[in-house]
Design an enzyme around this catalytic site. Structure first.
Site, PDB file in Angstrom:
ATOM      1  N   SER A 116      54.641  40.663  37.386  1.00  0.00           N
ATOM      2  CA  SER A 116      54.503  39.081  37.315  1.00  0.00           C
ATOM      3  C   SER A 116      55.600  38.257  37.406  1.00  0.00           C
ATOM      4  CB  SER A 116      53.332  38.798  36.927  1.00  0.00           C
ATOM      5  OG  SER A 116      53.227  37.234  36.779  1.00  0.00           O
ATOM      6  N   GLN A 138      56.772  40.043  41.741  1.00  0.00           N
ATOM      7  CA  GLN A 138      55.861  38.666  42.700  1.00  0.00           C
ATOM      8  C   GLN A 138      56.502  37.257  41.799  1.00  0.00           C
ATOM      9  OE1 GLN A 138      53.484  36.472  40.067  1.00  0.00           O
ATOM     10  NE2 GLN A 138      53.174  35.106  41.669  1.00  0.00           N
ATOM     11  N   TYR A 140      56.585  33.416  42.357  1.00  0.00           N
ATOM     12  CA  TYR A 140      56.111  32.491  42.656  1.00  0.00           C
ATOM     13  C   TYR A 140      57.088  31.359  42.743  1.00  0.00           C
ATOM     14  CZ  TYR A 140      52.158  32.780  40.030  1.00  0.00           C
ATOM     15  OH  TYR A 140      50.559  32.970  39.857  1.00  0.00           O
ATOM     16  N   THR A 166      53.216  34.721  46.174  1.00  0.00           N
ATOM     17  CA  THR A 166      52.004  34.054  45.501  1.00  0.00           C
ATOM     18  C   THR A 166      51.869  32.733  46.108  1.00  0.00           C
ATOM     19  OG1 THR A 166      51.485  35.680  43.907  1.00  0.00           O
ATOM     20  CG2 THR A 166      50.190  33.191  43.905  1.00  0.00           C
ATOM     21  N   ARG A 175      39.766  26.515  34.647  1.00  0.00           N
ATOM     22  CA  ARG A 175      38.962  27.796  34.310  1.00  0.00           C
ATOM     23  C   ARG A 175      38.137  27.285  32.874  1.00  0.00           C
ATOM     24  NH1 ARG A 175      45.003  31.344  35.482  1.00  0.00           N
ATOM     25  NH2 ARG A 175      45.095  31.219  37.247  1.00  0.00           N
ATOM     26  N   LYS A 233      50.776  36.192  48.927  1.00  0.00           N
ATOM     27  CA  LYS A 233      49.860  37.511  48.652  1.00  0.00           C
ATOM     28  C   LYS A 233      48.828  35.811  48.530  1.00  0.00           C
ATOM     29  CE  LYS A 233      47.919  39.061  44.459  1.00  0.00           C
ATOM     30  NZ  LYS A 233      47.746  37.884  43.537  1.00  0.00           N
ATOM     31  N   SER A 255      43.569  37.837  49.202  1.00  0.00           N
ATOM     32  CA  SER A 255      44.036  37.830  47.907  1.00  0.00           C
ATOM     33  C   SER A 255      42.910  36.431  47.107  1.00  0.00           C
ATOM     34  CB  SER A 255      44.484  37.673  47.525  1.00  0.00           C
ATOM     35  OG  SER A 255      44.519  37.735  45.655  1.00  0.00           O
ATOM     36  N   HIS A 257      43.186  35.219  44.159  1.00  0.00           N
ATOM     37  CA  HIS A 257      43.519  35.614  42.928  1.00  0.00           C
ATOM     38  C   HIS A 257      41.796  36.153  42.030  1.00  0.00           C
ATOM     39  CE1 HIS A 257      47.399  33.452  41.294  1.00  0.00           C
ATOM     40  NE2 HIS A 257      47.249  33.796  40.236  1.00  0.00           N
ATOM     41  N   ARG A 260      40.337  33.552  40.135  1.00  0.00           N
ATOM     42  CA  ARG A 260      40.713  32.365  39.335  1.00  0.00           C
ATOM     43  C   ARG A 260      41.221  31.268  39.766  1.00  0.00           C
ATOM     44  NH1 ARG A 260      42.453  35.885  34.900  1.00  0.00           N
ATOM     45  NH2 ARG A 260      43.857  34.670  34.131  1.00  0.00           N
ATOM     46  N   ASP A 288      42.751  42.882  47.117  1.00  0.00           N
ATOM     47  CA  ASP A 288      42.989  42.942  46.558  1.00  0.00           C
ATOM     48  C   ASP A 288      41.157  41.966  46.465  1.00  0.00           C
ATOM     49  OD1 ASP A 288      43.683  39.829  45.506  1.00  0.00           O
ATOM     50  OD2 ASP A 288      45.812  40.932  44.464  1.00  0.00           O
ATOM     51  N   ARG A 292      37.375  48.814  42.196  1.00  0.00           N
ATOM     52  CA  ARG A 292      37.810  49.162  40.993  1.00  0.00           C
ATOM     53  C   ARG A 292      37.386  51.299  40.803  1.00  0.00           C
ATOM     54  NH1 ARG A 292      32.730  48.422  36.810  1.00  0.00           N
ATOM     55  NH2 ARG A 292      31.712  48.658  38.800  1.00  0.00           N
ATOM     56  N   ARG A 312      42.276  43.588  37.559  1.00  0.00           N
ATOM     57  CA  ARG A 312      41.823  43.515  36.178  1.00  0.00           C
ATOM     58  C   ARG A 312      41.444  45.318  35.678  1.00  0.00           C
ATOM     59  NH1 ARG A 312      39.788  38.881  38.035  1.00  0.00           N
ATOM     60  NH2 ARG A 312      39.730  37.384  37.105  1.00  0.00           N
TER      61      ARG A 312
HETATM   62  C1  LIG Z   1      45.280  38.317  34.098  1.00  0.00           C
HETATM   63  C2  LIG Z   1      45.594  38.001  34.968  1.00  0.00           C
HETATM   64  C3  LIG Z   1      46.728  37.616  35.116  1.00  0.00           C
HETATM   65  C4  LIG Z   1      47.180  37.885  36.826  1.00  0.00           C
HETATM   66  N1  LIG Z   1      48.649  37.167  36.569  1.00  0.00           N
HETATM   67  C5  LIG Z   1      48.549  37.069  38.339  1.00  0.00           C
HETATM   68  C6  LIG Z   1      50.158  36.367  38.130  1.00  0.00           C
HETATM   69  O1  LIG Z   1      51.205  36.074  37.524  1.00  0.00           O
HETATM   70  N2  LIG Z   1      50.471  36.516  40.143  1.00  0.00           N
HETATM   71  C7  LIG Z   1      49.915  36.203  40.664  1.00  0.00           C
HETATM   72  O2  LIG Z   1      49.677  36.176  41.890  1.00  0.00           O
HETATM   73  N3  LIG Z   1      48.220  37.393  40.559  1.00  0.00           N
HETATM   74  C8  LIG Z   1      47.908  36.992  39.330  1.00  0.00           C
HETATM   75  N4  LIG Z   1      46.708  37.304  38.896  1.00  0.00           N
HETATM   76  C9  LIG Z   1      45.878  37.603  39.953  1.00  0.00           C
HETATM   77  C10 LIG Z   1      45.811  39.405  40.478  1.00  0.00           C
HETATM   78  O3  LIG Z   1      47.077  39.578  40.761  1.00  0.00           O
HETATM   79  C11 LIG Z   1      45.111  39.566  41.455  1.00  0.00           C
HETATM   80  O4  LIG Z   1      45.378  38.828  42.493  1.00  0.00           O
HETATM   81  C12 LIG Z   1      43.487  39.926  40.720  1.00  0.00           C
HETATM   82  O5  LIG Z   1      43.364  40.048  39.698  1.00  0.00           O
HETATM   83  C13 LIG Z   1      42.754  40.988  41.763  1.00  0.00           C
HETATM   84  O6  LIG Z   1      41.453  40.956  41.360  1.00  0.00           O
HETATM   85  P1  LIG Z   1      40.598  41.973  40.664  1.00  0.00           P
HETATM   86  O7  LIG Z   1      41.299  41.599  38.653  1.00  0.00           O
HETATM   87  O8  LIG Z   1      39.525  41.704  40.592  1.00  0.00           O
HETATM   88  O9  LIG Z   1      41.072  42.993  40.392  1.00  0.00           O
HETATM   89  C14 LIG Z   1      46.023  37.620  37.675  1.00  0.00           C
HETATM   90  C15 LIG Z   1      45.180  37.967  37.511  1.00  0.00           C
HETATM   91  C16 LIG Z   1      45.041  38.289  36.313  1.00  0.00           C
HETATM   92  C17 LIG Z   1      43.660  39.062  35.892  1.00  0.00           C
END
Ligand SMILES: Cc1cc2nc3c(=O)[nH]c(=O)nc-3n(C[C@H](O)[C@H](O)[C@H](O)COP(=O)(O)O)c2cc1C
Length: 362
Positions: A116, A138, A140, A166, A175, A233, A255, A257, A260, A288, A292, A312
């Protein structure tokens, strides 16, 4: 004790259950909620997982599965399983070895590490820690194009094989768990070294860092600036996937995210079908969100994905056991994929039976 399971939990849990509980017990509540949480009422967060759960296999019998291989290539890099660890910020809040441990475990497992922008370890150190495995960076598009340019140049110099751009964060998701904690994270001693000289400001300014005017020409700019293939992404629609490919992307990551960003966005298992229908089998399409287990991976591949990202699940494994914890999780994931393939009649990833999954009607 760290990572130890009680006898009462053991026999009834599958190898994948309990990762989160084991990790969460060791984390500060604000960190646990930052990792676990989603946007809004967290409907998309929950739906991502239940959409995979709602798919069932139609296994094909009378197949020779004496030898099963999960090996393939992602964007030209050979991998032992079609898996990348998703980019996730602030990994040193999960474990002191943070992104270096994650990268070393990915290299050991022969899967892709995605680092990241908001990593708490510098991109060169992470590249060194996972040097024997494929690694993607990755990014931004930040409002400060100078910082973005410098980061992309350093990623190319450190031999990252691709950039993951992303695009689902023109603004930051709501959040509520983070709000309840007063947006407090124990950031003492945690830096964001990828921002170079701008690191001090970046730690506190996620919401003001990000470019809100993301346009297809920025994709071409990222490709030209880095000289690397770009995976976009955060795509949830077939027409957007086509726009990305038209603008020069090597592929897309379906995705939301991890739930989130936009709550009530479609679960990724649903969006994957739209994207594959639109772009066909040739471009790289990863997915994604809620993945799991090996069965989840095979369901995604059966719907036409080239591979998956795990978020996660890998983060909980990092929190629970550092490098060894992630390596053990990724090894289990590959074993579970191979086992599920054998039971489904698929000796390798080029020979998945047609119509392997369907929506459960119950
Ligand atoms: C704690 C955390 C931080 C994340 N930070 C980024 C990030 O910096 N850049 C990004 O593109 N996605 C980020 N994501 C999203 C993940 O890349 C991914 O899309 C997502 O976690 C996939 O879902 P899952 O956690 O259910 O596997 C983050 C996700 C989490 C849980």
């Amino acid at each position: 004790m760290r990572g130890e399971r009680t006898a009462a939990q053991g026999p009834t849990r599958t190898a994948f259950e309990g990762l989160e509980q084991d990790a969460a017990a060791q984390l500060h509540p604000a960190v646990r909620d930052y990792f676990a949480g989603g946007a809004g009422a967290e409907r998309t967060l929950r739906d991502n997982a239940s959409a995979w759960d709602a798919l069932r296999f139609r296994p094909s019998v009378l197949q020779d599965v004496t030898h099963v291989s999960t090996a393939t290539a992602l964007l030209g890099s050979p991998v032992r399983a079609p898996v990348a660890v998703a980019p996730m910020g602030y990994q040193r809040l999960a474990h002191p070895d943070g992104e270096s441990a994650m990268a070393a475990a990915c290299a050991e497992a022969g899967v892709v590490m995605t680092l990241s922008t908001y990593a708490t370890t510098g991109l060169q150190d992470v590249a060194d820690a996972g040097a024997t495995g494929p690694q993607w960076f990755q990014t931004y598009v930040l409002r400060d194009r100078g910082v973005t340019t410098e980061m992309l140049h350093r990623a190319a110099a450190a031999r990252y094989a691709a950039v993951v751009l992303t695009v689902d964060a023109p603004v930051v998701g709501q959040r509520h768990r983070d709000r309840r904690h007063g947006y407090w994270l124990p950031l003492q001693g945690v830096r964001l070294p990828n921002f170079g000289a701008a690191a001090a400001q970046a730690t506190a300014s996620y919401s003001t860092d990000l470019e809100s005017a993301l346009t297809p020409d920025l994709l071409a700019w990222v490709r030209e600036t880095s000289g690397l293939p770009v995976l976009v992404k955060g795509v949830l629609r077939g027409d957007d996937a086509l726009r990305c490919l038209d603008a020069g992307a090597a592929g897309v990551v379906v995705s939301n995210h991890g739930g989130r960003q936009l709550d009530d966005a479609v679960p990724t298992a649903d969006a994957l079908r739209d994207v594959v229908d639109a772009v066909g089998a040739t471009p790289t399409v990863l997915v994604d969100g809620g993945i799991r287990t090996g069965a989840d991976v095979l369901k995604a591949l059966s719907l036409g994905a080239s591979g998956v990202m795990v978020g996660r699940a890998a983060l909980w494994a990092l929190a629970g056991g550092g490098r060894a914890g992630v390596a053990a999780y990724l090894a289990r994931l590959q074993e579970d994929l191979a086992h599920t393939m054998a039971l489904c009649g698929a000796p390798d990833l080029t020979q998945l039976p047609s119509g392997l999954v369907r929506q459960t009607t119950r």
